[in-house]
Motif scaffolding. Structure first.
Motif, short mmCIF file in Angstrom:
data_model
loop_
_atom_site.label_atom_id
_atom_site.label_comp_id
_atom_site.label_asym_id
_atom_site.label_seq_id
_atom_site.Cartn_x
_atom_site.Cartn_y
_atom_site.Cartn_z
N LEU A 1 0.83 -1.20 0.00
CA LEU A 1 0.00 0.00 0.00
C LEU A 1 0.87 1.26 0.00
CD1 LEU A 1 -2.81 -0.92 2.56
CD2 LEU A 1 -3.02 -0.79 0.07
N SER A 2 1.91 1.26 0.85
CA SER A 2 2.80 2.42 0.93
C SER A 2 3.51 2.67 -0.39
CB SER A 2 3.81 2.23 2.05
OG SER A 2 3.19 2.20 3.31
N THR A 3 3.95 1.58 -1.03
CA THR A 3 4.63 1.72 -2.31
C THR A 3 3.70 2.33 -3.35
OG1 THR A 3 6.05 -0.18 -1.86
CG2 THR A 3 5.81 0.48 -4.17
N CYS A 4 2.48 1.85 -3.42
CA CYS A 4 1.51 2.38 -4.38
C CYS A 4 1.26 3.86 -4.12
CB CYS A 4 0.21 1.59 -4.31
SG CYS A 4 0.33 -0.08 -4.96
N LEU A 5 1.13 4.24 -2.87
CA LEU A 5 0.87 5.64 -2.53
C LEU A 5 2.05 6.53 -2.91
CD1 LEU A 5 -0.78 5.07 0.96
CD2 LEU A 5 -1.93 5.94 -1.09
N GLN A 6 3.26 5.99 -2.81
CA GLN A 6 4.44 6.79 -3.13
C GLN A 6 4.59 7.05 -4.62
OE1 GLN A 6 8.19 5.69 -0.85
NE2 GLN A 6 6.78 4.11 -0.11
N VAL A 7 4.19 6.08 -5.47
CA VAL A 7 4.47 6.20 -6.91
C VAL A 7 3.23 6.59 -7.72
CG1 VAL A 7 6.35 4.54 -6.74
CG2 VAL A 7 4.07 3.74 -7.39
N MET A 8 2.06 6.68 -7.09
CA MET A 8 0.85 6.97 -7.86
C MET A 8 0.90 8.37 -8.45
SD MET A 8 -2.07 7.44 -4.90
CE MET A 8 -3.33 7.55 -6.17
N THR A 9 0.31 8.52 -9.63
CA THR A 9 0.34 9.81 -10.34
C THR A 9 -1.02 10.24 -10.85
OG1 THR A 9 0.90 8.66 -12.40
CG2 THR A 9 2.75 9.50 -11.08
N ASP A 10 -2.04 9.41 -10.67
CA ASP A 10 -3.37 9.71 -11.23
C ASP A 10 -4.30 10.25 -10.15
OD1 ASP A 10 -5.74 9.86 -12.58
OD2 ASP A 10 -5.60 7.85 -13.47
N PRO A 11 -4.66 11.53 -10.22
CA PRO A 11 -5.57 12.10 -9.21
C PRO A 11 -6.93 11.42 -9.18
CG PRO A 11 -4.51 13.84 -10.50
CD PRO A 11 -4.22 12.55 -11.19
N ALA A 12 -7.29 10.73 -10.25
CA ALA A 12 -8.59 10.05 -10.28
C ALA A 12 -8.69 8.96 -9.22
CB ALA A 12 -8.83 9.46 -11.66
N ASP A 13 -7.55 8.51 -8.70
CA ASP A 13 -7.56 7.43 -7.71
C ASP A 13 -7.58 7.94 -6.27
OD1 ASP A 13 -7.50 5.44 -9.68
OD2 ASP A 13 -5.32 5.59 -9.84
N LEU A 14 -7.70 9.24 -6.07
CA LEU A 14 -7.64 9.78 -4.72
C LEU A 14 -8.82 9.34 -3.85
CD1 LEU A 14 -6.24 13.39 -5.24
CD2 LEU A 14 -5.08 11.37 -4.30
N ASP A 15 -9.93 8.96 -4.47
CA ASP A 15 -11.04 8.46 -3.67
C ASP A 15 -10.67 7.18 -2.92
OD1 ASP A 15 -12.69 10.53 -4.32
OD2 ASP A 15 -13.73 9.46 -5.94
N LYS A 16 -9.70 6.45 -3.45
CA LYS A 16 -9.22 5.25 -2.78
C LYS A 16 -8.13 5.56 -1.76
CE LYS A 16 -10.31 2.07 -6.58
NZ LYS A 16 -11.07 3.06 -7.36
N VAL A 17 -7.58 6.78 -1.84
CA VAL A 17 -6.51 7.19 -0.93
C VAL A 17 -7.09 7.78 0.36
CG1 VAL A 17 -4.58 8.79 -0.62
CG2 VAL A 17 -4.88 7.58 -2.80
N ARG A 18 -8.13 8.57 0.25
CA ARG A 18 -8.66 9.29 1.42
C ARG A 18 -9.02 8.37 2.57
NH1 ARG A 18 -10.88 12.10 -3.18
NH2 ARG A 18 -9.86 14.15 -3.38
N PRO A 19 -9.65 7.20 2.34
CA PRO A 19 -9.93 6.31 3.48
C PRO A 19 -8.67 5.81 4.19
CG PRO A 19 -11.28 5.70 1.59
CD PRO A 19 -10.28 6.70 1.10
N LEU A 20 -7.55 5.80 3.49
CA LEU A 20 -6.30 5.30 4.08
C LEU A 20 -5.70 6.28 5.08
CD1 LEU A 20 -4.66 3.68 0.93
CD2 LEU A 20 -5.86 2.53 2.79
N LEU A 21 -6.23 7.49 5.15
CA LEU A 21 -5.77 8.44 6.18
C LEU A 21 -6.09 7.93 7.57
CD1 LEU A 21 -6.89 11.78 4.49
CD2 LEU A 21 -4.56 10.88 4.63
N ALA A 22 -7.00 6.99 7.68
CA ALA A 22 -7.36 6.40 8.98
C ALA A 22 -6.81 4.98 9.13
CB ALA A 22 -8.87 6.39 9.14
N HIS A 23 -5.86 4.59 8.30
CA HIS A 23 -5.31 3.23 8.36
C HIS A 23 -4.61 2.99 9.70
CE1 HIS A 23 -2.92 -0.32 7.22
NE2 HIS A 23 -3.78 -0.47 6.23
N PRO A 24 -4.70 1.79 10.26
CA PRO A 24 -4.08 1.54 11.56
C PRO A 24 -2.55 1.62 11.56
CG PRO A 24 -4.99 -0.49 10.62
CD PRO A 24 -5.51 0.64 9.79
N ARG A 25 -1.91 1.44 10.41
CA ARG A 25 -0.45 1.52 10.34
C ARG A 25 -0.02 2.93 9.96
NH1 ARG A 25 1.85 -2.28 13.01
NH2 ARG A 25 3.73 -2.03 11.74
#
Length: 354
Positions: A248-272
Motif C-alpha cells: 500500500l505504501s509503495t503504491c501511494l508513493q508512486v501513484m500519479t493519477d488524481p482520479a484514484d484519490l477516492d481510494k486514498v482518502r480512506p487510508l488516512l485512517a489506516h491503523p499503520r
C-alpha cells in the motif's frame, strides 16, 4: 650399525634434504618468474589489441573502413574492452559503423568462445559485448545463462537479451525479475529503462497483478518508472482491496493519477502509521485545496512523521500561503498540531530567504 655409521647416515640425509629444499625453492622461484613474464606479456598484448581496436572502432563512427583485419582469439579480450568502453559512451549504444567493423572482423563467434572458456571477468565482458553487438545467433546461448547461479552473470545475460530481441526476451526476463531476489533493484530498473515502454509494460503489469504482496511492491516501482499509466491500473486494483502495508505504501508513493484519490482518502485512517503518512503525502501531491479539511485531524497524529508529512501536504495544497498556514495554526487546539505547522512555516521561510 655402528654409532659412526649412524651419524654419517643422518648427516647424508640432512644434506640431501637441504639440497632438495634448495632445488625446490629455486624451481618455485623460476616458475614464479616465468608466470610473471607470461602475465606481463599477455597484459602488453591485451593493451596493444585494445589500443588498436579502439582506434579502428573510433574511426568507424565517422565512416566504416573498407578493410577490417580478422579478429584473433589472442586479441579478443582487447577488442572486448575497446568495444564495451566505446558503447558505454553517451550516444554510442548502436553505432552502425562500429557494428560493421565487428561483423567484418568475425567478432560474434570469437565472443562466444570467450564466453565458453574465459575467466569470470571475461565471461561477463563477453556477455555485455554480445548484447551491444545485438547478435541474433547468440540469443539461445545467452538465454541459457539467465538461470545462472551468479546474479552478475544472469543479469548481464538478461540485459544482453533485451538488447538483442526485446520482444522475445521480455517473456523470459520478467519471470526472472519476479523469481530472483538476488537481482538488485537498481540493475533491474536500468535493464527495463533500456527497452521501449510498450514492450515491457504489459508483462510487468500482468506479473504485478499475479504476484504476492512482497514481489508486487517491487514490480509496482519498476512499472511506475516504465509507464505511470500502466502502473495506475495496478495501483487502482491494489487500493481497491486489503493488502500488505508495504505494498500500500509503495503504491501511494508512486501513484500519479488524481482520479484514484477516492481510494486514498480512506487510508488516512489506516491503523499503520506508514500508510497514513504516505496517504497524506499522496493527497498533498495530487489533491485539491478542499482536501485540507480531511488532512487537519492528522496534524495531531501520535506519530511525528505523520504530522510532519501532513503539514507539508497542507502547505503544498495551500500553495505555500503563509497567512493561511498561520491562521490554521492558530485555530488548532492540539499542541503537537501547532508545533508541526510552526516548523513547516519556518522551513518555508528559510527556503525563501536562501
Amino acid at each position: 650399525m655402528t654409532p659412526a655409521l649412524h651419524a654419517d647416515a643422518q648427516i647424508a640425509f640432512a644434506l640431501w634434504v637441504g639440497v632438495s629444499v634448495t632445488v625446490a625453492a629455486l624451481l618455485l622461484m623460476a616458475a614464479v618468474l616465468v608466470l610473471r613474464q607470461l602475465a606481463q606479456r599477455r597484459e602488453r598484448q591485451h593493451q596493444r589489441a585494445a589500443a588498436f581496436w579502439r582506434g579502428v572502432l573510433a574511426d568507424a563512427r565517422q565512416a566504416p573502413p573498407a578493410k577490417v583485419p580478422p579478429l584473433t582469439m589472442r586479441d579478443v579480450s582487447g577488442f572486448v574492452d575497446a568495444w564495451n568502453e566505446l558503447h558505454d559512451m553517451p550516444g554510442q549504444a548502436d553505432d552502425p559503423g562500429m557494428r560493421a567493423v565487428a561483423e567484418r572482423a568475425g567478432a560474434a563467434p570469437k565472443l562466444e568462445r570467450l564466453l565458453a572458456r574465459g575467466s569470470f571477468h571475461d565471461r561477463v565482458m563477453a556477455i555485455i559485448a554480445i548484447g551491444y553487438l545485438r547478435s541474433a545467433s547468440s540469443f539461445e546461448r545467452l538465454a541459457a545463462l539467465i538461470d545462472d547461479a551468479s546474479p552478475i552473470i544472469s543479469m548481464s545475460a538478461a540485459r544482453a537479451l533485451m538488447r538483442i530481441d526485446p520482444q522475445r526476451a521480455v517473456q523470459q526476463v520478467v519471470p526472472q525479475i519476479v523469481a530472483r531476489h538476488d537481482w538488485v533493484d537498481g540493475g533491474v530498473a536500468q535493464l527495463l529503462s533500456e527497452a521501449e515502454p510498450d514492450i515491457v509494460k504489459d508483462p510487468l503489469c500482468s506479473a504485478a497483478l499475479r504476484a504476492n504482496d512482497e514481489v508486487a511492491s517491487r514490480l509496482v516501482r519498476f512499472l511506475a518508472d516504465v509507464s505511470p499509466e500502466a502502473a495506475a491500473e495496478v495501483i487502482r486494483a491494489v487500493l481497491s482491496e486489503p493488502h500488505d502495508e508495504h505494498l500500500l505504501s509503495t503504491c501511494l508513493q508512486v501513484m500519479t493519477d488524481p482520479a484514484d484519490l477516492d481510494k486514498v482518502r480512506p487510508l488516512l485512517a489506516h491503523p499503520r502509521w506508514h500508510v497514513r503518512m504516505h496517504a497524506a503525502s499522496a493527497l498533498g501531491r495530487l489533491g485539491q485545496r478542499h482536501d485540507v479539511e480531511i488532512l487537519l485531524p492528522l496534524l495531531a497524529d501520535p506519530q511525528w512523521w505523520v504530522r510532519y508529512r501532513t503539514a507539508q501536504a497542507i502547505a503544498h495544497l495551500l500553495g505555500g500561503d503563509e497567512a493561511m498556514l498561520g491562521q490554521l495554526r492558530e485555530a488548532q487546539q492540539d499542541r503537537f498540531a501547532r508545533d508541526i505547522l510552526t516548523q513547516v512555516i519556518a522551513e518555508q521561510t528559510l527556503e525563501i530567504t536562501t
